[in-house]
Motif scaffolding. Structure first.
Motif, PDB file in Angstrom:
ATOM      1  N   GLU A  62      61.131 -10.386 -19.720  1.00  0.00           N
ATOM      2  CA  GLU A  62      59.987  -9.545 -19.377  1.00  0.00           C
ATOM      3  C   GLU A  62      59.597  -9.787 -17.920  1.00  0.00           C
ATOM      4  N   GLY A  63      59.406  -8.705 -17.183  1.00  0.00           N
ATOM      5  CA  GLY A  63      59.059  -8.816 -15.771  1.00  0.00           C
ATOM      6  C   GLY A  63      60.253  -8.804 -14.843  1.00  0.00           C
ATOM      7  N   CYS A  64      61.462  -8.950 -15.401  1.00  0.00           N
ATOM      8  CA  CYS A  64      62.668  -8.883 -14.574  1.00  0.00           C
ATOM      9  C   CYS A  64      62.969  -7.418 -14.257  1.00  0.00           C
ATOM     10  N   SER A  65      63.293  -7.128 -13.048  1.00  0.00           N
ATOM     11  CA  SER A  65      63.466  -5.740 -12.622  1.00  0.00           C
ATOM     12  C   SER A  65      64.925  -5.325 -12.517  1.00  0.00           C
ATOM     13  N   TYR A  66      65.844  -6.194 -12.910  1.00  0.00           N
ATOM     14  CA  TYR A  66      67.259  -5.882 -12.788  1.00  0.00           C
ATOM     15  C   TYR A  66      67.907  -5.795 -14.156  1.00  0.00           C
ATOM     16  N   SER A  67      69.043  -5.158 -14.218  1.00  0.00           N
ATOM     17  CA  SER A  67      69.857  -5.015 -15.426  1.00  0.00           C
ATOM     18  C   SER A  67      69.249  -4.012 -16.396  1.00  0.00           C
ATOM     19  N   SER A  68      70.110  -3.400 -17.188  1.00  0.00           N
ATOM     20  CA  SER A  68      69.681  -2.471 -18.222  1.00  0.00           C
ATOM     21  C   SER A  68      68.973  -3.219 -19.340  1.00  0.00           C
ATOM     22  N   THR A  69      67.992  -2.568 -19.967  1.00  0.00           N
ATOM     23  CA  THR A  69      67.272  -3.188 -21.078  1.00  0.00           C
ATOM     24  C   THR A  69      67.721  -2.635 -22.426  1.00  0.00           C
ATOM     25  N   GLY A  70      68.679  -1.706 -22.415  1.00  0.00           N
ATOM     26  CA  GLY A  70      69.067  -1.016 -23.633  1.00  0.00           C
ATOM     27  C   GLY A  70      69.802  -1.869 -24.647  1.00  0.00           C
ATOM     28  N   HIS A  71      70.265  -3.053 -24.256  1.00  0.00           N
ATOM     29  CA  HIS A  71      71.022  -3.885 -25.179  1.00  0.00           C
ATOM     30  C   HIS A  71      70.217  -5.086 -25.680  1.00  0.00           C
ATOM     31  N   ARG A  72      68.916  -5.081 -25.497  1.00  0.00           N
ATOM     32  CA  ARG A  72      68.092  -6.146 -26.061  1.00  0.00           C
ATOM     33  C   ARG A  72      68.184  -6.121 -27.586  1.00  0.00           C
ATOM     34  N   LEU A  73      68.159  -7.307 -28.198  1.00  0.00           N
ATOM     35  CA  LEU A  73      68.357  -7.403 -29.635  1.00  0.00           C
ATOM     36  C   LEU A  73      67.112  -6.986 -30.426  1.00  0.00           C
ATOM     37  N   ALA A  74      65.945  -7.246 -29.879  1.00  0.00           N
ATOM     38  CA  ALA A  74      64.700  -6.868 -30.556  1.00  0.00           C
ATOM     39  C   ALA A  74      64.228  -5.504 -30.066  1.00  0.00           C
ATOM     40  N   THR A 134      70.153 -17.892 -27.393  1.00  0.00           N
ATOM     41  CA  THR A 134      68.790 -18.289 -27.059  1.00  0.00           C
ATOM     42  C   THR A 134      67.785 -17.173 -27.339  1.00  0.00           C
ATOM     43  N   PHE A 135      66.762 -17.511 -28.110  1.00  0.00           N
ATOM     44  CA  PHE A 135      65.629 -16.621 -28.378  1.00  0.00           C
ATOM     45  C   PHE A 135      64.513 -16.968 -27.403  1.00  0.00           C
ATOM     46  N   HIS A 136      63.764 -15.955 -26.975  1.00  0.00           N
ATOM     47  CA  HIS A 136      62.810 -16.201 -25.892  1.00  0.00           C
ATOM     48  C   HIS A 136      61.699 -15.155 -25.894  1.00  0.00           C
ATOM     49  N   ASP A 137      60.742 -15.336 -24.987  1.00  0.00           N
ATOM     50  CA  ASP A 137      59.618 -14.407 -24.829  1.00  0.00           C
ATOM     51  C   ASP A 137      58.833 -14.228 -26.124  1.00  0.00           C
ATOM     52  N   ALA A 138      58.596 -15.335 -26.844  1.00  0.00           N
ATOM     53  CA  ALA A 138      57.837 -15.256 -28.095  1.00  0.00           C
ATOM     54  C   ALA A 138      56.454 -14.658 -27.873  1.00  0.00           C
TER      55      ALA A 138
END
Length: 222
Positions: free
Chosen positions: A87-99, A136-140
């Motif tokens: 969250e807050g990162c401005s690079y890379s596509s977000t379409g492949h996030r698992l959640a 790795t799970f993150h951004d809880a």
């Protein structure tokens, strides 16, 4: 910078390195633990891991080329982030996030099935190259609630059983000392995952690397 608590002594996966980008035959990366050390092929070795955070966005051909190259250079595994970019990162596509996210932009417990398929493929290709994968799970804190985060993690655990994906380690909370989860909440999540899959190796990583690892381990009753 994140130091991962679960990593200590780990074994050789393959004593020979193939200096080629072409697929080569490797033994499966089956993990075991003996005392405080990881075991593989009956020997122990410190794991050399590489950050590969955006791995769910890579094609199979890219994964095979990268993993073959990493193995040839002596790496033992990779670390991926399931909801990268952060969250807050401005690079890379977000379409492949698992959640998946809700209309307000918060993560939910719903799993992106396409990304789940990519995760399974990544684990298989890594295993074929004798590589361990720190999932790795993150951004809880960006989920709708702690309960939602727990449900998401445990649903992934059901989909990635240790009996099938033996080369995976689950980091249940990146930078666990500042990710919005209390010590009790981290212990609860650990127990939930282990109740679902007692064979799954789990960890919580922490940020800092300032000598507080021992007290952190003690707090989590590891």
């Amino acid at each position: 910078f994140t130091s991962s608590l679960i990593f200590g002594q780990i074994s050789n996966i393959n004593n020979g390195y193939e200096y080629s980008f072409a697929p080569v035959a490797h033994a499966a990366a089956n993990l075991a633990i003996s005392g405080e050390k990881f075991q593989m092929s009956g020997s122990s070795k410190f794991f050399l891991m590489l950050s590969y955070f955006d791995g769910l966005g890579a094609s199979d051909s890219t994964l095979q080329s990268d993993f073959s190259s990493l193995k040839s250079k002596g790496f033992d595994g990779i670390r991926i982030m399931v909801n990268w970019p952060c969250e807050g990162c401005s690079y890379s596509s977000t379409g492949h996030r698992l959640a998946q996210k809700d209309s307000s932009g918060n993560y939910t417990s719903a799993i992106n099935t396409t990304s789940l398929s990519r995760l399974k493929s990544l684990l298989n290709i890594a295993d074929n190259n004798s590589l361990i994968v720190d999932v790795t799970f993150h951004d809880a804190e960006n989920f709708t609630s702690v309960s939602t985060y727990n449900t998401f993690v445990t649903e992934v655990a059901k989909q990635i059983p240790s009996g099938t994906y033996k080369n995976a380690i689950f980091d249940l909370g990146n930078e666990g000392n500042q990710n919005g989860l209390t010590t009790i909440q981290m212990q609860t999540l650990r127990d939930m995952v282990k109740n679902i899959d007692s064979g799954r190796y789990v960890s919580f990583s922490r940020t800092g690397g300032n000598g507080g690892e021992s007290s952190y381990v003690g707090q989590l009753n590891l």
